[in-house]
Design a protein around this motif. Structure first.
Motif, PDB file in Angstrom:
ATOM      1  N   GLY A   1      61.032  59.766 111.464  1.00  0.00           N
ATOM      2  CA  GLY A   1      62.234  60.928 111.429  1.00  0.00           C
ATOM      3  C   GLY A   1      62.186  61.709 110.058  1.00  0.00           C
ATOM      4  N   ILE A   2      62.233  60.921 109.028  1.00  0.00           N
ATOM      5  CA  ILE A   2      62.212  61.397 107.614  1.00  0.00           C
ATOM      6  C   ILE A   2      60.918  62.134 107.339  1.00  0.00           C
ATOM      7  N   GLN A   3      59.933  61.563 107.933  1.00  0.00           N
ATOM      8  CA  GLN A   3      58.625  62.190 107.481  1.00  0.00           C
ATOM      9  C   GLN A   3      58.819  63.790 108.277  1.00  0.00           C
ATOM     10  N   GLU A   4      59.186  63.769 109.574  1.00  0.00           N
ATOM     11  CA  GLU A   4      59.117  64.822 110.486  1.00  0.00           C
ATOM     12  C   GLU A   4      60.452  65.983 110.027  1.00  0.00           C
ATOM     13  N   LYS A   5      61.263  65.449 109.655  1.00  0.00           N
ATOM     14  CA  LYS A   5      62.337  66.333 109.342  1.00  0.00           C
ATOM     15  C   LYS A   5      62.977  66.271 107.872  1.00  0.00           C
TER      16      LYS A   5
END
Lengths: 635, 400
Positions: free
Chosen positions: A611-615
């Motif tokens: 999630g951190i990577q995407e957003k």
């Protein structure tokens, strides 16, 4: 399907063996590490740890902390709680005062009663029950004004068989009566467009809470009251105090119910005496009463305050008796109208009163012995007979317990092998309470339920047996039974660790506590909890909400929790605020640790990392993902 | 035309965005066109007044008992709509008349529960459990679903309501969804992340719950992606109509719905019944008719049944309303229905014919109605749905 290679097959077998060896029986023998013990104790004895509490409990020592919670009078209460509870005026009132001050239909009470009802008793009797001749004469004897008013409000049976001209006159009079009543209603409760200018209406409907309050307060008290009543509670969903006033004017009984709900939530979130609140929740559920059944809505305040809370650390038999005698239970399970039919009773014709078995059955099935506890249908009937006469004094006005002797069945009764001699009164019911409280099935049933709530959905028999022994030895001393349970190896074991699914109440309240939220309007949270399937005080069935997890892990429930977590972390749930800057971290593990009190699983952390990577790592994303995680749904 | 193949194709595409297509979908596609029968249960909460809904206009007593709230006889202004010379529909139900004429609508009068309770929640509880006199933890419609293996649709059993009603509670998974558009993960961006989180967790039961949830969401999402218009300008009415429309959407999308439930409240007319009953029946009748029209040919596989926990007193009370009663009307609607007939033995309205001298008596147990539908339409044995109940002679409600 391809045949498994030997190594793969071996690996599968090993894995299966691992699963088999890791049966719950063995895992309940594995003691939790010191680190985990504090988290576990908090998860079980409270509605969820607040920031810093895990550390506090570790420093104090788990055993000492548990002992404190078992003696709440030694714990200083949270001053924030007092502030939250202060506006809830109905909480300390006796039921008779609630009934008087919060009537069913406040608007009807304002309009004068129909003229028909104001006739002298003899004339009314003749008009209702007389022959056509008698009724015609009675009507003829009235002066013109009274005649018109009476004809206009008379029920159809009174006019049956009378000549057509009288019936036509009645029809005309009915129309006039209706017009007059409508006129009076308009006078007492003017419509909104007569009270406010269009601009003012706009403010009242769509202004900010401050603007609404300023507008309302600019009027004198009478007009202010009329405006609030005309707008209704829905207009003030964001202003708790105005909403309270509007409810008192239009739906006073809902207000009583809402204050009870808010009381429960504020205590669950803010009280330092957490175990007490958890136990009140447990016992209110065990002795469930539904807020939707008639006057029970008004009886519940006293029920929780007077029949449950004082007894949670006392003897079971005392709580059992208190609930048996409380009007809330007497009404909910219909015992208030259970009566022994008179011997000369005519069997046909309109419904005659009779013995009602509802309470007797649930008393044994749900409150004491359990469905397999060893009672028969004959026992149910005999118990019902024993409780005839246990009713409510002048229900719903005074709403106190009363033993009504003429209702009582004085014949001999055989219950679970005990003979209750003939010719007695209230003592019959008291004896039944005594028999049931001391029945061995009761000790088992209650111990198992407590173990389900505090240890695991399927508690090990060794634990239940130990609790049963304490229950029996101490005559049902609930504090002693809890002490036995908390001191058992099964409690602070791997088998118990994270094994319980949170109910909707527990999920939402634990989120509030973990975020150190300031809740200004608990009503909003109550609605959310209801949406997730657990309307507070709103369980229709006497079984109460389940203590085990299957009900809560259904499709829409899980979806609801995930969506709540998202809305909460995005600041879209009204009536509360929390300091999101405390969660300004770039990694999921830290935020998860803060909110769970312990570390999250590798799979959850991996998903958060994705999630951190995407957003990008924002506090609201991290909070939302942790509160949505499988870990947060368990305690 | 929203065909089955279209749905499979588009949902497969939609699903690819999240990950692997749900197994039930793949299996269904592999099995080809599978006819699925649907039973829809409608609950009128609050004790609907059956005597004013299906009016026994041949009974003079009806008009004597209800001088101010009786429905006018057929032919009079605002008169009831005659069905068979004896019974007539409340005029607000006029959209149901064509369904009666075409033989899709059957009525059972004086039906209900043998239990004497007049408590709304007890009676609803007993009727939904299918066990009059006691409450079960599960409901009749859930028991009516044969145990499913793997590969069953996540929306096989749906209730349009906030909370799963007792009728559909039980061993078979059922979903309560109030609104198809809102049955979704709010934050679309995190939906995929959460699905992975739940798919990979070591928490077995939450993994299963997560899978069901996300499967249902994805399936419904792909439905929402395609704009849905009801057939032939059909118009659903009110909140109840909206609920039926959700069910219609899912059935039309071949989503595998076998049991559906919707409810409509507001029937408890103790005072001032007529002005309240008229718009309520309009919403009720128009929505049922809209559903039938919308389903079109699919009605061949659909049976819809309505019920209410008990009826109301035969005599009006002093406030232009009625009190809690006993016997009531049930309606059955669908392609397989032998409609155009009022079933059940009419007990009469004379004082000695009334239940406890006040209510329409019950001459047909509701379990006979539901049991017949379950047996003939879903192919389930009656004793599996209503254990311990010895059924009466079959009514002959369905063909075949």
């Amino acid at each position: 399907m391809k045949r498994l290679s030997r190594t793969v097959r071996a690996a599968v077998l090993l894995a299966l063996a691992g699963v088999c060896l890791g049966t719950t029986a063995t895992r309940f023998d594995q003691k939790l590490s010191a680190d985990k013990q504090a988290v576990h104790a908090l998860n079980r004895l409270t509605f969820g740890p607040r920031p810093g509490e895990v550390e506090q409990v570790r420093r104090l020592g788990v055993e000492k902390w548990i002992n404190q919670q078992l003696h709440p009078e030694q714990i200083a209460e949270n001053p924030a709680l007092e502030t939250k509870l202060q506006p809830l005026g109905t909480l300390q009132l006796p039921t008779w005062q609630i009934v008087e001050s919060y009537p069913q239909n406040p608007m009807a009470a304002m309009i004068r009663p129909p003229a028909f009802a104001a006739l002298p008793p003899q004339q009314m009797r003749q008009l209702m029950n007389g022959t056509a001749e008698e009724r015609r004469n009675t009507i003829a004897s009235l002066d013109p004004d009274t005649r018109r008013a009476v004809l206009g409000s008379a029920p159809p049976p009174a006019l049956e068989g009378l000549p057509n001209e009288i019936r036509e006159e009645a029809e005309k009079a009915r129309k006039t009566e209706q017009e007059e009543r409508q006129k009076e209603m308009r006078r007492l409760m003017p419509p909104l467009n007569e009270l406010l200018t269009p601009d003012q209406m706009r403010t009242a409907r769509m202004g900010t809470p401050e603007e609404k309050l300023a507008l309302i307060n600019s009027f004198d008290s009478e007009k202010r009251r009329q405006i609030i009543r005309a707008l209704g509670p829905q207009a003030f969903s964001d202003s708790p105090s105005l909403r309270r006033e509007a409810m008192a004017a239009t739906q006073p009984q809902l207000l009583v119910n809402n204050e009870l709900i808010e009381n429960k939530l504020y205590r669950a979130i803010y009280s330092n005496r957490q175990l007490e609140e958890v136990l009140v929740d447990f016992w209110m559920n065990h002795f469930n009463v539904f807020n939707g059944k008639g006057p029970d809505r008004l009886f519940l305040t006293s029920y929780e305050r007077d029949a449950i809370r004082p007894y949670i650390f006392g003897h079971f038999k005392d709580m059992l008796l208190a609930t048996a005698r409380h009007p809330a239970m007497l009404f909910y399970l219909d015992n208030w109208q259970s009566q022994s039919p008179p011997d000369n009773m005519v069997t046909s014709g309109p419904r005659r009163p009779g013995i009602n078995e509802n309470y007797a059955r649930e008393l044994m099935e749900l409150h004491t012995l359990g469905v397999d506890g060893g009672y028969t249908q004959q026992d149910v009937v005999a118990v019902a007979r024993a409780f005839t006469g246990w009713t409510i004094f002048d229900q719903p006005k005074y709403a106190e317990f009363q033993f009504n002797s003429p209702f009582h069945d004085r014949k001999e009764k055989l219950i679970l092998g005990h003979t209750l001699p003939a010719g007695r009164g209230e003592q019959d019911g008291l004896d039944v309470i005594d028999i049931l409280a001391h029945h061995p099935s009761t000790a088992k049933f209650i111990s198992k339920k407590l173990a389900q709530r505090f240890v695991a959905d399927d508690p090990p028999p060794s634990l239940i047996d130990r609790m049963v022994a304490t229950f029996t030895k101490t005559d049902g001393d609930l504090r002693a039974v809890l002490q036995t349970m908390f001191a058992s190896p099964e409690f602070l074991s791997e088998g118990a660790w994270r094994s319980k699914v949170k109910s909707p109440l527990e999920m939402i309240v634990s989120a509030m506590r973990a975020l150190n939220t300031d809740v200004t309007d608990a009503f909003v949270l109550a609605q959310r909890i209801g949406d997730l399937g657990q309307p507070l005080y709103g369980k229709l069935e006497p079984t109460g909400y389940p203590n085990t997890g299957e009900t809560w892990t259904n499709t829409s429930g899980l979806l609801g929790r995930i969506n709540f977590a998202t809305a909460l972390s995005a600041g879209q749930v009204s009536g509360l605020k929390f300091d999101i800057s405390r969660f300004n971290f770039k990694d999921g593990a830290t935020v998860a640790g803060l909110l769970l009190g312990t570390s999250a699983s590798p799979s959850t952390l991996a998903a958060i990392e994705k999630g951190i990577q995407e957003k990008g790592a924002s506090p609201s994303l991290l909070i939302s993902l942790v509160l949505s995680s499988p870990e947060f749904q368990r305690r | 035309m929203f065909t089955r193949r279209y749905f499979l194709r588009s949902s497969a595409l939609a699903v690819a965005g999240f990950g692997v297509a749900p197994s039930w979908l793949l299996r269904a596609a592999a099995q080809g066109d599978m006819k699925r029968k649907t039973l829809v249960a409608i609950f009128q909460r609050g004790a609907a007044d059956g005597l004013n809904i299906v009016v026994p206009h041949f009974e003079k007593r009806y008009y004597d008992l209800r001088p101010s709230i009786a429905v006018a006889a057929p032919g009079k202004p605002n008169g009831a709509i005659d069905l068979d010379g004896r019974f007539a529909l409340h005029p607000s139900l006029q959209q149901l008349k064509p369904l009666w004429d075409s033989g899709q609508l059957a009525i059972i009068h004086a039906a209900g529960s043998p239990d004497p309770t007049r408590s709304h929640f007890d009676a609803q509880d007993y009727m939904e459990s299918g066990t009059p006199g006691r409450s079960s933890s599960d409901g009749w419609l859930n028991r009516a679903l044969p145990p499913a293996g793997t590969g069953v649709s996540p929306v096989r059993a749906i209730a349009v309501s906030a909370d799963l009603p007792r009728t559909l509670r039980g061993e078979q998974p059922a979903v309560a969804l109030n609104n198809l558009e809102q049955f979704q993960v709010r934050d679309k961006d995190t939906a995929g992340i959460l699905e992975t989180m739940y798919a990979r967790t070591s928490d077995a039961s939450l993994m299963a719950a997560g899978k069901d949830a996300f499967d249902a969401v994805k399936m419904i999402q792909s439905l929402n992606r395609t704009p849905y218009t009801p057939d032939k300008g059909v118009q659903y009415a009110g909140e109840f109509g909206r609920g039926l429309q959700q069910i219609a959407k899912l059935i039309k999308a071949d989503a595998g719905v076998e049991a559906a439930f919707a409810e409509i409240g507001g029937w408890d007319h103790h005072t001032n019944e007529m002005p309240q009953l008229t718009p309520l029946l309009q919403q009720f009748g128009n929505s049922l008719a809209a559903f039938a029209r919308d389903m079109g040919d699919r009605m061949a596989d659909i049976v819809l049944v309505t019920m209410s926990e008990f009826g109301r007193t035969a005599r009006e009370d002093g406030n232009g309303g009625t009190d809690h009663g006993h016997g009531n009307v049930m309606m059955v609607l669908g392609g397989p229905v032998r409609g155009g007939k009022v079933y059940g033995r009419w007990p009469g309205l004379e004082p000695e014919q009334l239940y406890e001298q006040r209510d329409l008596a019950v001459t047909t147990d509701f379990r006979d109605v539901l049991g017949e539908l379950v047996r003939l339409h879903l192919g389930r044995k009656m004793d599996q749905v209503f254990p311990g109940y010895a059924p009466a002679e079959p009514l002959g409600l369905l063909q075949g």
